[in-house]
Design an enzyme around this catalytic site. Sequence first.
Site, mmCIF file in Angstrom:
data_model
loop_
_atom_site.group_PDB
_atom_site.id
_atom_site.type_symbol
_atom_site.label_atom_id
_atom_site.label_comp_id
_atom_site.label_asym_id
_atom_site.label_seq_id
_atom_site.Cartn_x
_atom_site.Cartn_y
_atom_site.Cartn_z
ATOM 1 N N CYS A 134 0.764 -1.205 0.028
ATOM 2 C CA CYS A 134 0.127 -0.110 -0.074
ATOM 3 C C CYS A 134 0.900 1.260 -0.021
ATOM 4 C CB CYS A 134 -0.900 -0.111 1.353
ATOM 5 S SG CYS A 134 -1.878 1.589 1.308
ATOM 6 N N CYS A 137 -0.512 4.135 2.463
ATOM 7 C CA CYS A 137 -0.255 3.846 3.785
ATOM 8 C C CYS A 137 1.153 4.060 4.095
ATOM 9 C CB CYS A 137 -0.498 2.636 4.185
ATOM 10 S SG CYS A 137 -2.194 1.835 3.434
ATOM 11 N N ASP A 138 2.199 3.433 3.220
ATOM 12 C CA ASP A 138 3.498 3.401 3.777
ATOM 13 C C ASP A 138 4.650 4.254 2.972
ATOM 14 O OD1 ASP A 138 2.666 1.681 5.702
ATOM 15 O OD2 ASP A 138 2.942 -0.197 4.429
#
Length: 314
Positions: A134, A137-138
């Site tokens: 992701c 997200c990261d």
Amino acid sequence: MNKIYDVIIIGAGPAGLSAGLYAARAKMDTLILEKERAGGQIVTTDEVANYPGAVEDATGPTLIARMVEQAKEFGAELKTDEIVDTDFSADIKKVITKDGEYSARSIIIATGASPRKLGCPGEAKFTGKGVSYCATCDGDFFTDLEIFAIGGGDTAVEEAIFLTKFARKVTIVHRRDELRAAKSIVEKAMKNPKIDFMWDTVVEEIKGEGILQSAVFKNTKTGQLTEYNASEEDMTFGMFVFVGYIPQTDIFKGKIDMDDRGYIVSNETMKTDVEGVFVAGDVRQKTLRQVVTAVSDGAVAAVNCEKYIEEKFE
Ligand code: NAP
């Protein structure tokens, strides 16, 4: 938990939430069950450029938050609980969860699909420690570091472009010498000075001490192995895996007709081969998996669910 709902919707991604909105608005007693947080894959996307009418700064999470609000406003109940088994054999369908059991006159399966893994040594060990599925997200964890984005489809190339916001350099690693992604996306990536390509290459092994520090790549044509090592200064790098998706249908195996890849087969009314069980979104056998087709499926499923209940129970 003796209550009998009109419909239980399994999954709270765009398909499930749209089904929930339509069902609740039609005054059906509606329960949406989700094992994690609402959203599905779209919450891992920063840009929702191709959802018609989406406001300019719409992101996956903002779009989903509004869908949740709308479904709730119309009266849908949303619960977090993990389904362990189902019994769709009788007119009243049963959904058995970790926390109990729910009953309904009809079911809409909207469980979606989840990222496919590479399956190489080290992948599981370094997930969350350098390996990610992701970008939204990261991505931020890899500011000024190097990133490898694995895959050659729309997701890999789009997310690689997004990751250049953070990384010093993003290398797209593809197992062939031609990308699968749409031409418009490929052109954008080709023009990006931070993006590089490794053709005919797969990941053989992922290694490190506590965090991701090196990766072994294999050339699919020559068999040659090359190892990338994070520099002492960097200490680590990112490996983002975007190699497609797997439908979330394990709990329905043997109970509902699926194709050989595990996607649930339905007709255009979203009916499955089991009476009273409908399907919507990415988990369905279809040609285009997008938010716009998922919400459309959800609406169609809910409307046909309502018709089914009227004919069968009233
Ligand atoms: P995809 O189209 O299935 O592409 C998966 C990619 O991963 C392919 O390039 C494939 O290689 C590669 N791959 C598969 N298994 C691999 C493995 N074990 N090791 C290395 N590489 C592997 O998946 P996707 O890109 O996630 O897209 C899924 C669907 O969503 C598609 O229909 C796509 O069009 C859609 N989508 C659309 C948009 C958009 O319209 N903006 C954005 C994202 C996704 P091969 O090419 O050799 O098979």
